[in-house]
Write a protein that holds these residues in place. Sequence first.
Motif, PDB file in Angstrom:
ATOM      1  N   PRO A  59      13.347  -0.304  67.802  1.00 17.67           N
ATOM      2  CA  PRO A  59      13.104   0.288  69.115  1.00 17.67           C
ATOM      3  C   PRO A  59      11.642   0.096  69.514  1.00 17.67           C
ATOM      4  O   PRO A  59      10.747   0.277  68.676  1.00 17.67           O
ATOM      5  CB  PRO A  59      13.455   1.766  68.933  1.00 17.67           C
ATOM      6  N   ARG A  86      13.594   3.517  61.856  1.00 17.22           N
ATOM      7  CA  ARG A  86      14.564   3.408  62.946  1.00 17.22           C
ATOM      8  C   ARG A  86      14.827   1.953  63.245  1.00 17.22           C
ATOM      9  O   ARG A  86      13.893   1.152  63.359  1.00 17.22           O
ATOM     10  CB  ARG A  86      14.044   4.118  64.189  1.00 17.22           C
ATOM     11  N   LEU A  88      17.159  -0.985  65.655  1.00 18.43           N
ATOM     12  CA  LEU A  88      17.828  -1.176  66.946  1.00 18.43           C
ATOM     13  C   LEU A  88      19.059  -2.041  66.730  1.00 18.43           C
ATOM     14  O   LEU A  88      18.954  -3.230  66.408  1.00 18.43           O
ATOM     15  CB  LEU A  88      16.879  -1.841  67.939  1.00 18.43           C
ATOM     16  N   ARG A  93      22.366   0.828  70.113  1.00 20.61           N
ATOM     17  CA  ARG A  93      22.245   2.105  69.405  1.00 20.61           C
ATOM     18  C   ARG A  93      21.009   2.114  68.520  1.00 20.61           C
ATOM     19  O   ARG A  93      20.591   1.073  68.006  1.00 20.61           O
ATOM     20  CB  ARG A  93      23.466   2.347  68.515  1.00 20.61           C
ATOM     21  N   THR A  94      20.438   3.307  68.356  1.00 13.43           N
ATOM     22  CA  THR A  94      19.384   3.484  67.361  1.00 13.43           C
ATOM     23  C   THR A  94      20.026   3.960  66.066  1.00 13.43           C
ATOM     24  O   THR A  94      20.815   4.909  66.067  1.00 13.43           O
ATOM     25  CB  THR A  94      18.351   4.520  67.826  1.00 13.43           C
ATOM     26  N   TYR A  96      19.357   4.738  61.712  1.00 14.68           N
ATOM     27  CA  TYR A  96      18.321   5.161  60.766  1.00 14.68           C
ATOM     28  C   TYR A  96      18.616   4.533  59.404  1.00 14.68           C
ATOM     29  O   TYR A  96      19.745   4.612  58.903  1.00 14.68           O
ATOM     30  CB  TYR A  96      18.276   6.684  60.665  1.00 14.68           C
ATOM     31  N   THR A 120      22.241   6.971  58.931  1.00 17.82           N
ATOM     32  CA  THR A 120      22.406   7.571  60.256  1.00 17.82           C
ATOM     33  C   THR A 120      23.352   8.763  60.218  1.00 17.82           C
ATOM     34  O   THR A 120      23.032   9.849  60.718  1.00 17.82           O
ATOM     35  CB  THR A 120      22.935   6.528  61.251  1.00 17.82           C
TER      36      THR A 120
END
Length: 345
Positions: A59, A86, A88, A93-94, A96, A120
């Motif tokens: 991101p 994080r 992308l 969507r982001t 983790y 995530t």
Amino acid sequence: MAQDPSLPDIPFHAIVEQSLAGIYVLQDECFAYANATWAALVGYTPQEMIGAHLDRFVPPDFLPEVLRRYHLRLDSNPPSLRFITRGLHRDGRTIYIEVHGTRMMFGGRPAVMGVGVDVTQQLRNEQELRTSQQRLRDLAAHTARTLEEQRQSFARDMHDVLGGMLTSIKMDASRVLKRSEGEETRALVQGILGLTQQTIDAVRSMSEALRPSALDHLDLSVAVRRDLQEFSRRHGIAHRVQAREISARLSPRRALAVYRIFSEALTNVARHSQAMLLEVALEPAGDELVLAMHDDGQGFDPATVAGPALGLLGMSERAHEIDGTLRIDAAPGQGTRLELRAPLL
């Protein structure tokens, strides 16, 4: 060291490619290698990732932080780093990813090799759990406040309204007694007077149990001393107390919470401890109030407490509401020790 002939000859490259964890190599801020698992985390193939810059998979608002950590590892400051980053995803969507990256040499030049897994859903579950716990705490705090308001209202009505009515009955009965001439009538009125006084005493006792008047007009230490005297009289458990005046440095809300924790602890001692002596200390320690209680009873093993132990849970939640800490130490045959610490004004 010679290879065990019983082990199959599996190429290292195949092991990496079939790994359930994502594996990557970063060099010049670009991916020099990515296995299929790593590429799938962000929705790409390894071929699409190799040679691509980091900015394609991070991101924009988080890219400076990722690059900072990347260069720290290249500079061996530190050479190895574990953190949650994080990513992308291809669909926007982001996600983790927990990564563990280490400085290495790749093709004769510095690079960062790392392993990563998608966390995530785990983070989402943890956040939902924290949110649920906070809502439960808010509900418990609201319930406790509502209960205190009801207790205060009932105590006031019992003392002022019911107590006033009983006092009027007693005064009227006293007038009747003065004007009565027959022994039978006088005896009857005297009985009414005695019963009325007993009722007044019972109402006063119940009103004090709902909300001690000392909390509103005197000091927390006074309420503690009074309750301990009644506790010893009722249960035959001796006590020693060291209580200093504290309410001037304690908000009414905190004083009430401390008193409720003290009262619940007294109930537990009476019900479960089989103690002969209870020692209580209530005093300031720097910027904190400390309530310490220790009984010489049978103690218990906290790991074997049956049921939800709502009394202990209630005390812990009250301590949390006033930014305090509650510690309970117990062992079979060694009694129970409670220590509450809460901020003063």
